[in-house]
Motif scaffolding. Sequence first.
Motif, PDB file in Angstrom:
ATOM      1  N   LEU A   6       0.853  -1.194   0.000  1.00 35.37           N
ATOM      2  CA  LEU A   6       0.000   0.000   0.000  1.00 35.37           C
ATOM      3  C   LEU A   6       0.884   1.237   0.000  1.00 35.37           C
ATOM      4  N   VAL A   7       0.632   2.139  -0.924  1.00 32.76           N
ATOM      5  CA  VAL A   7       1.403   3.383  -0.978  1.00 32.76           C
ATOM      6  C   VAL A   7       0.456   4.528  -0.647  1.00 32.76           C
ATOM      7  N   GLY A   8       0.728   5.224   0.460  1.00 36.68           N
ATOM      8  CA  GLY A   8      -0.188   6.240   0.976  1.00 36.68           C
ATOM      9  C   GLY A   8      -1.110   5.570   1.966  1.00 36.68           C
ATOM     10  N   CYS A   9      -0.842   5.755   3.265  1.00 35.10           N
ATOM     11  CA  CYS A   9      -1.597   5.034   4.301  1.00 35.10           C
ATOM     12  C   CYS A   9      -2.628   5.941   4.966  1.00 35.10           C
ATOM     13  N   GLY A  10      -3.497   6.548   4.165  1.00 37.38           N
ATOM     14  CA  GLY A  10      -4.543   7.417   4.711  1.00 37.38           C
ATOM     15  C   GLY A  10      -5.879   6.723   4.705  1.00 37.38           C
ATOM     16  N   PHE A  11      -6.943   7.505   4.430  1.00 41.04           N
ATOM     17  CA  PHE A  11      -8.324   7.016   4.518  1.00 41.04           C
ATOM     18  C   PHE A  11      -8.573   5.785   3.642  1.00 41.04           C
ATOM     19  N   ILE A  12      -8.280   5.895   2.341  1.00 40.71           N
ATOM     20  CA  ILE A  12      -8.699   4.818   1.432  1.00 40.71           C
ATOM     21  C   ILE A  12      -7.799   3.588   1.542  1.00 40.71           C
ATOM     22  N   ALA A  13      -6.565   3.780   2.017  1.00 37.83           N
ATOM     23  CA  ALA A  13      -5.663   2.629   2.183  1.00 37.83           C
ATOM     24  C   ALA A  13      -6.285   1.615   3.140  1.00 37.83           C
ATOM     25  N   ASN A  14      -7.050   2.113   4.092  1.00 37.49           N
ATOM     26  CA  ASN A  14      -7.711   1.235   5.045  1.00 37.49           C
ATOM     27  C   ASN A  14      -8.683   0.284   4.334  1.00 37.49           C
TER      28      ASN A  14
END
Length: 332
Positions: A6-14
Amino acid sequence: MVNFALVGCGFIANKHSEAISEIEDACIYAVCDKIEQNMVPYKEKHSALTYNDYDLLLQDPNVQVVNICTPSGTHAALAIKAAKAGKHVILEKPMALNEKDANDIILACRANNVKLAVVHPNRFRPALIELKKLLESGAFGTISHINATVRWNRDKAYYSQAPWRGSRAMDGGVLMNQAIHNLDLLLWLMGPVEQLKAFTSTRYREIECEDVAVAIATFKSGALGVIEAATTIYPKNLEESISIFGEKGTAVIRGVHANEFEHLSVEGLSEEQIGKIKNAAMTTQQKSGHAYIIEDMINCISQDNEPLVGGEDGKNALELVLAITKAAESKI
Ligand SMILES: NC(=O)c1ccc[n+]([C@@H]2O[C@H](COP(=O)([O-])OP(=O)(O)OC[C@H]3O[C@@H](n4cnc5c(N)ncnc54)[C@H](O)[C@@H]3O)[C@@H](O)[C@H]2O)c1
């Protein structure tokens, strides 16, 4: 087992991480974020490797698929680098913010023989799949017109979460960020758009881009269309809908996220048959839309197939957003 990063561990990464956990053959092998803290939950819960340097992540030979979940304006550079490193790409929507970047991503993935999936998870909603089947069977006859509506709320607090939200360089407005899903569905169901007239406005939110847009369209098929998209709706998300009117059929799919038939009639189908279709559409979706995309990527890698929602689909939706924006700017 296929290793995802996962690249970018914000809202949508969840959502991506939940989706990967839903699929037996998928594993969250690594995560990457510029902010160390954002990677901690993945390290703790999934024992994922953490990389704050994207180039180092791409050098890891065990990473097979990169899920790009960063702000939209960063997608192209990250996706092209991943392709050049030989990694398959699952790219969040919008795949890019302009046509050149979208083309470059598609070409880089093709040249490096890696798969490219663009995340438009609404395609996997049962009601929309049932509608698509009916349209493809010709049951609706010639379509006269359609209506596509997104009436949602994104308030000041939403846009204040991060400086990239609502900015022209990194995000876009309601068309590029929210309604692109609905526009993708429209193209999937109706085929290409031919002509457009549109208006956009920034009514309430302090952002660079539009928070409301309306457009009228003609499709290559000859059908007409009305599109409405807004993040200004008080006080919360109200509805997303797609209505299609044909000479032998009418369908209205509504819900906060366009997922249930409000109305369906088709010439020659009995009430019982219509009931069966509606029931199929109401059955709980087996997996999340993101999980279908993960599963599809695994199948594509092992069978050398093309993803169900690929680069060309992502580009078509992006081009429609850009065409509506251009039509609005032309003020004719
Ligand atoms: N498919 C959907 O339904 C859906 C829903 C929401 C968001 N999205 C899309 O997902 C993307 C991300 O949205 P979000 O709401 O999760 O954003 P967010 O701000 O919550 O998270 C973004 C993360 O990316 C990190 N980041 C930024 N630049 C980076 C870089 N160069 N390298 C590594 N990490 C970096 C940030 O630190 C942050 O942790 C956007 O493109 C958005 O349009 C899609």
